[in-house]
Motif scaffolding. Sequence first.
Motif, mmCIF file in Angstrom:
data_model
loop_
_atom_site.group_PDB
_atom_site.id
_atom_site.type_symbol
_atom_site.label_atom_id
_atom_site.label_comp_id
_atom_site.label_asym_id
_atom_site.label_seq_id
_atom_site.Cartn_x
_atom_site.Cartn_y
_atom_site.Cartn_z
ATOM 1 N N PHE A 266 0.836 -1.201 0.000
ATOM 2 C CA PHE A 266 0.000 0.000 0.000
ATOM 3 C C PHE A 266 0.870 1.251 0.000
ATOM 4 O O PHE A 266 0.630 2.180 -0.780
ATOM 5 N N MET B 20 2.374 1.985 -3.291
ATOM 6 C CA MET B 20 1.417 2.475 -4.277
ATOM 7 C C MET B 20 1.127 3.963 -4.119
ATOM 8 O O MET B 20 0.955 4.670 -5.113
ATOM 9 N N VAL B 21 1.082 4.465 -2.892
ATOM 10 C CA VAL B 21 0.675 5.859 -2.674
ATOM 11 C C VAL B 21 1.827 6.779 -2.271
ATOM 12 O O VAL B 21 1.744 7.992 -2.479
ATOM 13 N N THR C 273 -4.897 9.671 -6.369
ATOM 14 C CA THR C 273 -4.115 8.474 -6.026
ATOM 15 C C THR C 273 -4.591 7.867 -4.711
ATOM 16 O O THR C 273 -4.831 6.657 -4.613
ATOM 17 N N ARG D 11 -7.097 4.467 -4.425
ATOM 18 C CA ARG D 11 -6.537 3.299 -3.723
ATOM 19 C C ARG D 11 -7.437 2.871 -2.568
ATOM 20 O O ARG D 11 -7.675 1.672 -2.365
ATOM 21 N N ASP E 236 -9.825 -0.551 -2.345
ATOM 22 C CA ASP E 236 -8.975 -1.445 -1.556
ATOM 23 C C ASP E 236 -9.741 -2.679 -1.102
ATOM 24 O O ASP E 236 -10.953 -2.633 -0.853
ATOM 25 N N ASP F 178 -10.874 3.172 -11.587
ATOM 26 C CA ASP F 178 -9.649 2.702 -12.261
ATOM 27 C C ASP F 178 -9.451 3.434 -13.585
ATOM 28 O O ASP F 178 -8.337 3.840 -13.921
#
Length: 312
Positions: free
Chosen positions: A95, A98-99, A118, A122, A126, A142
């Motif tokens: 996680f 990703m961010v 972003t 996410r 999630d 997405d």
Amino acid sequence: HQEWMDLCVGDKLRVQAVLDDASWIATDAQLILKAQPDKDEGRIRAYRLQIALMELAPKTLRSLWKEGWKGNHGTPWSSSGGQTVYNRVCTRRDFEKMVGKESMQKIRCGDVDHWDITILARLLTDSARFVSIKRSQQHSIDALRRLRNSFVHEDLSKNTMTQREFDKKWDDLVSHLSELSSTLSLEEQKMMKTKLEEIKVQVIDQNKIEQIKSEFMGLQYQVQEMKENMATKAFVEDLFKMHLQDNKNDVLLDNGVTYQLEKLNCLAKGSMGKVYKAVCTEDASKIIAVKICLPNGTVDRSKEEAKNLSKI
């Protein structure tokens, strides 16, 4: 003999027409050019898409988050919820990669008005299911994120956009925002449509450009940070080799002799499996070949093959 798009403010115009007031046409042309020359239309299109992606899209996702949180937890979202969410994601390395670290702190603060696409994308999609949204909304999130990324990496540097490019991306944007707002109140849906109409005719605001540029700089920093956290193919291969070197398997044969399997020393491979070199742990001069079967039903065939070879 110049095209309108080649004219600049202040150019002298000679009007070759029989009209009552030729000077009026010249003045009108200058006013048009002052508003925006045709050659800048591509920049205006890119600017309008920027505004929609950086202002309206996150705002819609924030409303969706707040609505979903209230539906799941029975209470309105507050900044204290940030710590709750942070506690559930802080231990997950995937996680944070990703961010980014900065976004992790924004989540912890719980000020959803400072969350960008972003973070929101996410969290909304999630697997922890912080909020409940429709599958179609997940697809739209997405798609919206991909549209934003495409703009950042491709369109932003060009700072221009053809009418065809703009129409396609604008239609996609409107479609996804409509889907995301479908579960919001009618008032919010109406506000979103009104804002889209306003943005589509908006002229360039230099102050807003600088603000957006700053936000994109932050976004590019996040992307760079995520890239630095990502492992390259070469790194993974080296790590895998080190792991294999440090974790050689011991093979115990039916005769009670143990051999050490050298996984990095693959002698051959085929449809049934791979053959590796193995060295006796008690006598290094004793070397054998060990065949490891693929998990596709070839084990029985290999056993039969081994029996036949043992008779030779």
